[in-house]
Design a protein around this motif. Structure first.
Motif, short mmCIF file in Angstrom:
data_model
loop_
_atom_site.label_atom_id
_atom_site.label_comp_id
_atom_site.label_asym_id
_atom_site.label_seq_id
_atom_site.Cartn_x
_atom_site.Cartn_y
_atom_site.Cartn_z
N LEU A 2 0.84 -1.20 0.00
CA LEU A 2 0.00 0.00 0.00
C LEU A 2 0.87 1.25 0.00
O LEU A 2 0.62 2.21 -0.73
CB LEU A 2 -0.89 0.01 1.24
CG LEU A 2 -2.07 -0.98 1.21
CD1 LEU A 2 -2.64 -1.13 2.60
CD2 LEU A 2 -3.13 -0.50 0.25
N GLU A 29 1.23 4.01 -3.07
CA GLU A 29 0.84 5.39 -2.77
C GLU A 29 2.00 6.35 -3.05
O GLU A 29 1.82 7.37 -3.70
CB GLU A 29 0.40 5.50 -1.32
CG GLU A 29 -0.30 6.81 -1.04
CD GLU A 29 -0.35 7.13 0.44
OE1 GLU A 29 -0.69 6.23 1.22
OE2 GLU A 29 -0.04 8.27 0.80
N GLU A 86 -3.26 0.93 -8.02
CA GLU A 86 -3.28 -0.11 -6.99
C GLU A 86 -3.03 -1.51 -7.56
O GLU A 86 -2.58 -2.40 -6.87
CB GLU A 86 -4.66 -0.13 -6.30
CG GLU A 86 -4.92 1.10 -5.45
CD GLU A 86 -4.39 0.93 -4.04
OE1 GLU A 86 -4.26 -0.23 -3.62
OE2 GLU A 86 -4.13 1.95 -3.40
N SER A 119 -1.12 4.69 5.01
CA SER A 119 -1.72 4.50 3.67
C SER A 119 -2.95 3.62 3.77
O SER A 119 -3.92 3.80 3.04
CB SER A 119 -0.72 3.84 2.73
OG SER A 119 0.57 4.30 2.94
N LEU A 120 -2.91 2.68 4.71
CA LEU A 120 -4.05 1.78 4.86
C LEU A 120 -5.28 2.57 5.29
O LEU A 120 -6.39 2.31 4.82
CB LEU A 120 -3.72 0.71 5.90
CG LEU A 120 -4.83 -0.25 6.27
CD1 LEU A 120 -5.12 -1.20 5.12
CD2 LEU A 120 -4.50 -1.04 7.51
N LYS A 137 -6.05 5.39 4.46
CA LYS A 137 -6.57 6.18 3.33
C LYS A 137 -7.34 5.32 2.34
O LYS A 137 -7.95 5.84 1.42
CB LYS A 137 -5.42 6.88 2.62
CG LYS A 137 -4.90 8.06 3.41
CD LYS A 137 -3.75 8.71 2.67
CE LYS A 137 -2.93 9.55 3.66
NZ LYS A 137 -1.52 9.56 3.30
N VAL A 138 -7.29 4.01 2.49
CA VAL A 138 -8.07 3.15 1.61
C VAL A 138 -9.54 3.48 1.82
O VAL A 138 -10.00 3.53 2.95
CB VAL A 138 -7.80 1.67 1.94
CG1 VAL A 138 -8.78 0.76 1.22
CG2 VAL A 138 -6.39 1.30 1.60
N PHE A 155 -12.25 2.10 4.56
CA PHE A 155 -11.44 1.28 5.45
C PHE A 155 -12.18 0.96 6.74
O PHE A 155 -12.05 -0.11 7.29
CB PHE A 155 -10.11 1.97 5.78
CG PHE A 155 -9.33 1.23 6.81
CD1 PHE A 155 -8.77 0.00 6.49
CD2 PHE A 155 -9.22 1.69 8.11
CE1 PHE A 155 -8.09 -0.73 7.45
CE2 PHE A 155 -8.54 0.96 9.07
CZ PHE A 155 -7.98 -0.25 8.73
N ALA A 200 -12.90 -4.42 -2.08
CA ALA A 200 -11.66 -3.65 -2.03
C ALA A 200 -11.30 -3.15 -3.42
O ALA A 200 -10.98 -1.99 -3.61
CB ALA A 200 -10.54 -4.52 -1.49
N SER A 238 -13.59 -0.37 -4.78
CA SER A 238 -13.37 0.93 -4.17
C SER A 238 -12.06 1.52 -4.66
O SER A 238 -11.94 2.71 -4.90
CB SER A 238 -13.38 0.83 -2.66
OG SER A 238 -12.54 -0.21 -2.26
N GLU A 239 -11.07 0.63 -4.79
CA GLU A 239 -9.82 1.09 -5.37
C GLU A 239 -10.07 1.65 -6.75
O GLU A 239 -9.56 2.68 -7.13
CB GLU A 239 -8.82 -0.07 -5.48
CG GLU A 239 -8.15 -0.40 -4.17
CD GLU A 239 -7.51 -1.77 -4.20
OE1 GLU A 239 -7.44 -2.35 -5.31
OE2 GLU A 239 -7.11 -2.24 -3.13
N ASP A 294 -11.36 5.06 -6.70
CA ASP A 294 -10.30 6.01 -6.40
C ASP A 294 -9.50 6.35 -7.65
O ASP A 294 -9.19 7.51 -7.92
CB ASP A 294 -9.39 5.38 -5.34
CG ASP A 294 -8.75 6.45 -4.48
OD1 ASP A 294 -7.81 6.14 -3.78
OD2 ASP A 294 -9.22 7.61 -4.55
#
Lengths: 560, 162
Positions: free
Chosen positions: A172, A176, A182, A403-404, A406-407, A410, A498, A501-502, A505
């Motif tokens: 991650l 980032e 990702e 960074s996690l 900011k997923v 989360f 996951a 959602s990635e 982003d």
């Protein structure tokens, strides 16, 4: 170290102000990404290594590194030193270590518990009210996870928790920092105290079939150096603590051992170094002697001095050639190549572009260059090879904690205390274990596995199987795999979440990947539809499964 | 009869031959395993506090425990509780995990172990660390020159075989 802890229990508002200021300073491109909603989570991030625990709040810039052990000193016989209390110890000669981990997995709870009690107590990092993000080794055993759950949810009463592998955090952080999508395939080499893991990531998930473990870590290197010095110079078998420092201060990795050995055998060479051992009176930590400095000479007169020659580079060499000490296992570079080649063909070429080194052993000078040289010579000429070594490879995984957070979504991954009480350890562990994992089989091995799992064939043709096919078919073409299907759908659900959602982003950031998104969404739709039909049939499916327990030879209604 | 006579006489030559016995493959492997175990060990020396009886006041961490007043008292369990409840050793954990992984057809701890290397091993002198061309007749350890051979025979040869 000590001062930082005394300064730690500040009021919440003051710390918050500082982080606010930091945000203001870093204004610019990033500001619109850091919406206040995302920033609001502050978590306690714990990278629970076998030798050092890296712990800190997510808004801190760097973690505190606390030894994960209890130490006993010869000089102070009435006291144990837990974690960083060792800084209070005056005489660190002949330290006796109580380590909580065996080959990287926690087995001695009577050691681990006091260390955690110390770290999570009031005066270090209290756990109250903040979610805890904690790392665990790959394939952490169930019984260990049960115990962690019990300690954190029941005794420490943390509001919520999330556990993942340190390499996930490194991945991650890397994507980032480098502003990569990702889904970039990459391969992470995590060389720690107990072992070295090589973990390939495909589409953002770790590809389980490609993971390799090499049973060489910092502990083995230190012990080997201890053995060499004890045989050739002083008996230092009791001085693990000091020799570990010698290793950190003097060892380095060379590109060609034979050449370097030739150099080292000459009379005047730059490799031979004298290392002044600490006497814990005038010198607290040993150092490499500087021959030109005459002032130091008097001070060093009464000290023991180690003369290090080829030990300096032969010891780290074990990582690359475990056969040097008689281990049959392949070396770290060879294992990386093996790992890349075990991944699906389409990703291999991109993977070699992103080789990430984390863990304490990567700090040896020259490690990165050697890794590059070895990979370059093993991999095809047309492939681009890039080896990335972070500024601090020990804390890199911990830094990934921020960074996690900011997923997107989360918060939904966190397991709360009430969820733990409701669902129990088994289900929440599945949530941890299946996150960011890709358990798919390589295509050519499917026939073989059907043979070995013959007891599953008995189920074929039974009525439950027909129902299973309604939903299960889309998820996996391999029919015989009834046992993992329910788990699988669970896992895919999470993964898809996951990924999607990635994907969202990404769409904000780059317009290029919109095509990928479409594909992803359609995949998601497929999965959703299959899941919903699976849900409909699951009630009756469950009943029938329970009624037909005798079909399962190992009494396995637990995986439902 | 003749044998007993010769031993009585205590011939040096026969004693010498007796000493330099050649270690067979299995004990060489055993020696290797022992060395690997030593390299994994946490400590080489005995616990310096082993003969001490700890009084209750001594350990510092108990003081820390008392400061966590917000937590409910009954859930503050001692360390022995967890050690007793989860007292599996590493081998047990691995075995359990393997059974479970086989059932669920997932990758487990054992599966990710590196395979054997295809690169032949290099030879370093066990005494001085430089390239070692020769190997000890009795135990197979590498050495580079006569001096190192003498050191080896005097010190480590056969030391780990018992």
């Amino acid at each position: 170290m000590n001062e930082s802890f005394n300064a730690e229990p500040k009021t919440y508002s003051r710390l918050f102000d500082r982080s606010k200021m930091k945000r203001r300073r870093s204004s610019g491109v990033n500001t619109d990404r850091k919406s206040p909603k995302r920033e609001s989570i502050t978590a306690l991030i714990v990278d629970n290594g076998a030798y050092n625990i890296k712990v800190g709040l997510s808004r801190d810039e760097s973690p505190s590194i606390i030894p994960n052990c209890i130490m006993k000193a010869k000089s102070e016989r009435k006291r144990l030193f837990i974690g960083n209390q060792i800084n209070e110890c005056r005489d660190c000669s002949g330290l006796y270590f109580l380590l909580p981990c065996e080959r990287g997995y926690i087995t001695k709870w009577d050691v681990q518990k006091p260390v955690w009690d110390h770290i999570f107590s009031r005066n270090v990092y209290p756990v109250d009210e903040k979610p805890v993000i904690m790392t665990q080794p790959l394939f952490n055993f169930m019984s260990i996870q049960d115990c962690i759950d019990e300690i954190f949810f029941e005794e420490y009463e943390v509001p919520s928790m999330f556990r993942l592998n340190p390499t996930d955090l490194a991945r991650l952080k890397y994507t980032e920092d480098q502003k990569l999508p990702e889904t970039t395939p990459c391969i992470i080499v995590d060389s720690g105290f107990s072992f070295t893991h090589i973990v390939p990531y495909i589409k953002g998930n770790k590809y389980l079939r490609g993971i390799r473990r090499l049973n060489v870590g910092g502990k083995l290197l230190t012990n080997h150096l201890k053995d060499l010095i004890s045989y050739r110079q002083y008996n230092v078998m009791d001085e693990t603590y000091v020799i570990n420092q010698v290793k950190e201060d003097t060892c380095y990795v060379v590109e060609n051992v034979i050449e370097e050995l030739k150099l080292a055998s000459k009379k005047d060479n730059s490799i031979v170094k004298n290392y002044v051992l600490p006497d814990f009176n005038n010198i607290r930590r040993g150092y490499i002697q500087d021959p030109s400095d005459t002032n130091q000479k008097e001070k060093e007169e009464n000290c023991q001095i180690l003369r290090l020659n080829n030990e300096r580079f032969v010891v780290p060499e074990i990582l690359f050639h475990p056969s040097d000490i008689g281990m049959k296992s392949m070396g770290i570079a060879e294992a990386v190549v093996e790992s890349i080649l075990s991944c699906p063909k389409d990703f291999r070429k991109d993977m070699s572009k992103h080789v990430i080194l984390v863990g304490g052993n990567c700090k040896f000078p020259g490690f990165k260059e050697r890794m590059y040289a070895e990979l370059r010579s093993h991999l095809p000429y047309e492939w681009e090879v890039n080896v990335f070594l972070p500024k601090d490879s020990i804390t890199y995984c911990w830094e990934g904690g921020a960074s996690l957070l900011k997923v997107p979504n989360f918060k939904t991954f966190l397991v709360t205390k009430s969820e733990y009480e409701e669902l129990g350890s088994t289900i929440i562990q599945q949530r941890f274990n299946t996150w960011m994992t890709d358990n798919s089989e390589p295509e050519n091995q499917q026939e073989k596995t059907e043979e070995t799992f013959c007891y599953l064939d008995k189920i074929k043709g039974k009525s439950i199987f027909g129902k299973q096919e309604l939903g299960g078919n889309d998820l996996k073409p391999d029919d015989s795999n009834i046992a993992t299907d329910s788990e699988k759908s669970n896992a895919m659900g999470l993964d898809v979440k996951a990924e999607s959602s990635e994907g969202a982003d990404q769409a904000q950031e780059t317009a290029q990947s919109s095509e990928n998104d479409k594909v992803k969404r359609s995949v998601q739709k497929n999965n959703e539809s299959s899941e919903s039909s699976f849900d409909e049939s699951s009630d009756s499916f469950h009943n029938e499964l329970i009624n037909s327990v005798e079909l399962f030879p190992f009494g396995t209604d637990s995986y439902l | 009869m003749t044998i007993s006579k010769s031993t009585l006489r205590g011939s040096n030559r026969i004693k010498e031959i007796d000493k330099r016995r050649i270690v067979d493959e299995t004990s060489r492997k055993r020696r290797q395993r022992k060395m690997m175990e030593l390299l994994e060990s946490d400590n080489y020396h005995e616990d310096p506090h082993a003969d001490l009886v700890m009084s209750k006041k001594v350990p510092k961490f108990d003081d820390n425990l008392e400061q966590r007043s917000t937590r409910t008292k009954k859930k503050d369990r001692g360390t022995d509780y967890y050690q007793f409840k989860y007292r599996k050793n590493f081998q047990q954990l691995v075995d359990e995990d393997r059974v479970e992984a086989d059932l669920n057809k997932r990758v487990s701890y054992m599966d990710i172990q590196c395979q054997d290397s295809s690169i032949p091993s290099r030879r370093f002198c066990a005494v001085c660390g430089f390239v070692g061309q020769y190997s000890c007749l009795s135990c197979g350890t590498r050495y580079c020159c006569i001096r190192c051979m003498d050191t080896h025979i005097d010190t480590r040869c056969l030391k780990w075989t018992a």
